[in-house]
Motif scaffolding. Sequence first.
Motif, PDB file in Angstrom:
ATOM      1  N   LEU A 222      -5.589  -8.124  -5.426  1.00  0.00           N
ATOM      2  CA  LEU A 222      -6.182  -6.851  -5.841  1.00  0.00           C
ATOM      3  C   LEU A 222      -7.695  -6.984  -6.020  1.00  0.00           C
ATOM      4  CD1 LEU A 222      -4.902  -4.105  -6.573  1.00  0.00           C
ATOM      5  CD2 LEU A 222      -4.893  -4.827  -8.961  1.00  0.00           C
ATOM      6  N   VAL A 223      -8.116  -8.097  -6.624  1.00  0.00           N
ATOM      7  CA  VAL A 223      -9.533  -8.267  -6.945  1.00  0.00           C
ATOM      8  C   VAL A 223     -10.325  -8.758  -5.738  1.00  0.00           C
ATOM      9  CG1 VAL A 223     -11.173  -9.538  -8.391  1.00  0.00           C
ATOM     10  CG2 VAL A 223      -9.038  -8.693  -9.382  1.00  0.00           C
ATOM     11  N   TRP A 224      -9.833  -9.819  -5.069  1.00  0.00           N
ATOM     12  CA  TRP A 224     -10.622 -10.438  -3.991  1.00  0.00           C
ATOM     13  C   TRP A 224     -10.162 -10.035  -2.594  1.00  0.00           C
ATOM     14  CZ3 TRP A 224      -9.691 -13.782  -8.349  1.00  0.00           C
ATOM     15  CH2 TRP A 224     -10.847 -14.059  -9.087  1.00  0.00           C
ATOM     16  N   ARG A 225      -9.117  -9.219  -2.524  1.00  0.00           N
ATOM     17  CA  ARG A 225      -8.603  -8.742  -1.228  1.00  0.00           C
ATOM     18  C   ARG A 225      -8.253  -9.893  -0.288  1.00  0.00           C
ATOM     19  NH1 ARG A 225      -6.384  -5.267  -1.973  1.00  0.00           N
ATOM     20  NH2 ARG A 225      -6.529  -4.055  -0.085  1.00  0.00           N
ATOM     21  N   ILE A 226      -7.690 -10.969  -0.832  1.00  0.00           N
ATOM     22  CA  ILE A 226      -7.258 -12.087   0.011  1.00  0.00           C
ATOM     23  C   ILE A 226      -5.872 -11.760   0.551  1.00  0.00           C
ATOM     24  CG2 ILE A 226      -6.695 -14.558   0.057  1.00  0.00           C
ATOM     25  CD1 ILE A 226      -8.674 -14.867  -2.302  1.00  0.00           C
ATOM     26  N   LYS A 227      -5.790 -11.705   1.872  1.00  0.00           N
ATOM     27  CA  LYS A 227      -4.551 -11.272   2.520  1.00  0.00           C
ATOM     28  C   LYS A 227      -3.390 -12.198   2.168  1.00  0.00           C
ATOM     29  CE  LYS A 227      -5.164  -9.411   6.653  1.00  0.00           C
ATOM     30  NZ  LYS A 227      -5.468  -9.482   8.103  1.00  0.00           N
ATOM     31  N   LEU A 228      -3.690 -13.490   2.146  1.00  0.00           N
ATOM     32  CA  LEU A 228      -2.627 -14.457   1.902  1.00  0.00           C
ATOM     33  C   LEU A 228      -2.049 -14.330   0.485  1.00  0.00           C
ATOM     34  CD1 LEU A 228      -1.423 -16.488   3.815  1.00  0.00           C
ATOM     35  CD2 LEU A 228      -2.731 -18.258   2.669  1.00  0.00           C
ATOM     36  N   ALA A 229      -2.904 -13.976  -0.482  1.00  0.00           N
ATOM     37  CA  ALA A 229      -2.432 -13.782  -1.857  1.00  0.00           C
ATOM     38  C   ALA A 229      -1.466 -12.597  -1.911  1.00  0.00           C
ATOM     39  CB  ALA A 229      -3.613 -13.559  -2.800  1.00  0.00           C
ATOM     40  N   GLU A 230      -1.810 -11.534  -1.182  1.00  0.00           N
ATOM     41  CA  GLU A 230      -0.913 -10.367  -1.132  1.00  0.00           C
ATOM     42  C   GLU A 230       0.437 -10.759  -0.543  1.00  0.00           C
ATOM     43  OE1 GLU A 230      -4.502  -7.160  -0.115  1.00  0.00           O
ATOM     44  OE2 GLU A 230      -2.934  -7.567   1.343  1.00  0.00           O
ATOM     45  N   ILE A 231       0.383 -11.602   0.491  1.00  0.00           N
ATOM     46  CA  ILE A 231       1.622 -11.985   1.175  1.00  0.00           C
ATOM     47  C   ILE A 231       2.478 -12.880   0.281  1.00  0.00           C
ATOM     48  CG2 ILE A 231       2.465 -13.426   3.086  1.00  0.00           C
ATOM     49  CD1 ILE A 231       0.326 -12.058   4.821  1.00  0.00           C
ATOM     50  N   VAL A 232       1.829 -13.816  -0.441  1.00  0.00           N
ATOM     51  CA  VAL A 232       2.586 -14.669  -1.365  1.00  0.00           C
ATOM     52  C   VAL A 232       3.222 -13.811  -2.460  1.00  0.00           C
ATOM     53  CG1 VAL A 232       2.382 -16.466  -3.130  1.00  0.00           C
ATOM     54  CG2 VAL A 232       1.286 -16.771  -0.911  1.00  0.00           C
TER      55      VAL A 232
ATOM     56  N   ASP B 114       3.537   2.577   4.265  1.00  0.00           N
ATOM     57  CA  ASP B 114       3.403   2.013   5.616  1.00  0.00           C
ATOM     58  C   ASP B 114       2.211   1.073   5.744  1.00  0.00           C
ATOM     59  OD1 ASP B 114       5.648   2.965   6.838  1.00  0.00           O
ATOM     60  OD2 ASP B 114       4.741   4.908   7.304  1.00  0.00           O
ATOM     61  N   ASP B 115       1.056   1.475   5.179  1.00  0.00           N
ATOM     62  CA  ASP B 115      -0.116   0.605   5.264  1.00  0.00           C
ATOM     63  C   ASP B 115       0.042  -0.540   4.264  1.00  0.00           C
ATOM     64  OD1 ASP B 115      -2.785  -0.228   6.007  1.00  0.00           O
ATOM     65  OD2 ASP B 115      -3.347   0.435   3.991  1.00  0.00           O
ATOM     66  N   LYS B 116       0.161  -1.766   4.775  1.00  0.00           N
ATOM     67  CA  LYS B 116       0.545  -2.878   3.912  1.00  0.00           C
ATOM     68  C   LYS B 116      -0.571  -3.323   2.970  1.00  0.00           C
ATOM     69  CE  LYS B 116       4.686  -2.749   5.170  1.00  0.00           C
ATOM     70  NZ  LYS B 116       5.514  -1.879   4.305  1.00  0.00           N
ATOM     71  N   ARG B 117      -1.838  -3.053   3.317  1.00  0.00           N
ATOM     72  CA  ARG B 117      -2.918  -3.362   2.374  1.00  0.00           C
ATOM     73  C   ARG B 117      -2.809  -2.447   1.156  1.00  0.00           C
ATOM     74  NH1 ARG B 117      -6.886  -7.063   4.401  1.00  0.00           N
ATOM     75  NH2 ARG B 117      -6.709  -7.734   2.272  1.00  0.00           N
ATOM     76  N   THR B 118      -2.566  -1.155   1.405  1.00  0.00           N
ATOM     77  CA  THR B 118      -2.376  -0.204   0.301  1.00  0.00           C
ATOM     78  C   THR B 118      -1.119  -0.552  -0.491  1.00  0.00           C
ATOM     79  OG1 THR B 118      -3.266   1.425   1.825  1.00  0.00           O
ATOM     80  CG2 THR B 118      -2.372   2.255  -0.243  1.00  0.00           C
ATOM     81  N   ALA B 119      -0.049  -0.871   0.237  1.00  0.00           N
ATOM     82  CA  ALA B 119       1.218  -1.204  -0.422  1.00  0.00           C
ATOM     83  C   ALA B 119       1.036  -2.390  -1.368  1.00  0.00           C
ATOM     84  CB  ALA B 119       2.281  -1.524   0.626  1.00  0.00           C
TER      85      ALA B 119
END
Lengths: 254, 54
Positions: free
Chosen positions: A89-99, A157-162
Amino acid sequence: MFLIPDPVGRFFHRMASPPHFYALTEKLMPWLVGIFLILLACGLYGGLYLAPPDYQQGDSYRIIYIHVPSAWMSLFIYIVMAVTGAIGLVWRIKLAEIVAISSASVGASFTFIALVTGSLWGKPMWGTWWVWDARLTSELVLLFLYLGVIGLYNAIDDKRTASKAVAILALVGVVNIPIIHYSVEWWSTLHQGPTVTKMDKPSIHVTMLVPLLLMAVAFKFYYVIAMLQRARLELLQRERTANWVKKLLTEPTP
Amino acid sequence: MSLQEFFAMGGYAFYVWTAYGICFVVLLANIILPIIQRKRLLRHLALKQKRHNL
């Protein structure tokens, strides 16, 4: 954003790059599975065979070896999910979202196992499958939180928003974690109090304790394996149009 | 301890083995399903790329 000049920063930056993560997890997997299976075999042998029956509960207490580690994991994974969700949420790291999202299904499974095995233990010991007491109810709320996270993620649908929405839900739900942990002390309940975390006066014999700790570590390894498998799938789905995935497809992979 | 005694679990066989059985199935599914889905996705993407290149 600022540049990442130092070697530590570069290391993390490289680690968090999707192709590197995908390749690294593939290499690590056999080791993780090997260690997990050894720990599991030792834990089960010690718990089901070597440990003596309980003087009050007979052999029914052997459910402890999956019930307690599962319950611990249900809390541990929730915290991992909330922390990685916050990092995303804070740093927008894609991998953190996925974990974070990959942890949700594993966490939900452990919560489900804790509830079901607890029920199967409660029936012969308490004479009932279920009571609406603080420990059981707060653990059930945890299951709903996990299911809420998974449902919310799939609904957008948008996974960044999700991932943003899911991280906020996970962070709000953190309030439930201390409630579950202290529920057996704050309210009178059918559920027995802690046996292991009373270090000054442990109320469990070492032949029973060692297999329990082995199973707890085994389940930690299991979580890493299952979460990484889910993360690899999630990563491919998100990055399906990326160049590294195209390159991956042209190479013959096992 | 005989094998029969071991499986009887002091009369709690149903509860103990059901608990372990459910645990085993759920944990196995959590590993197998994502692998199957990922393999399927890889096949799908490879097919799409092949068609695109034609």
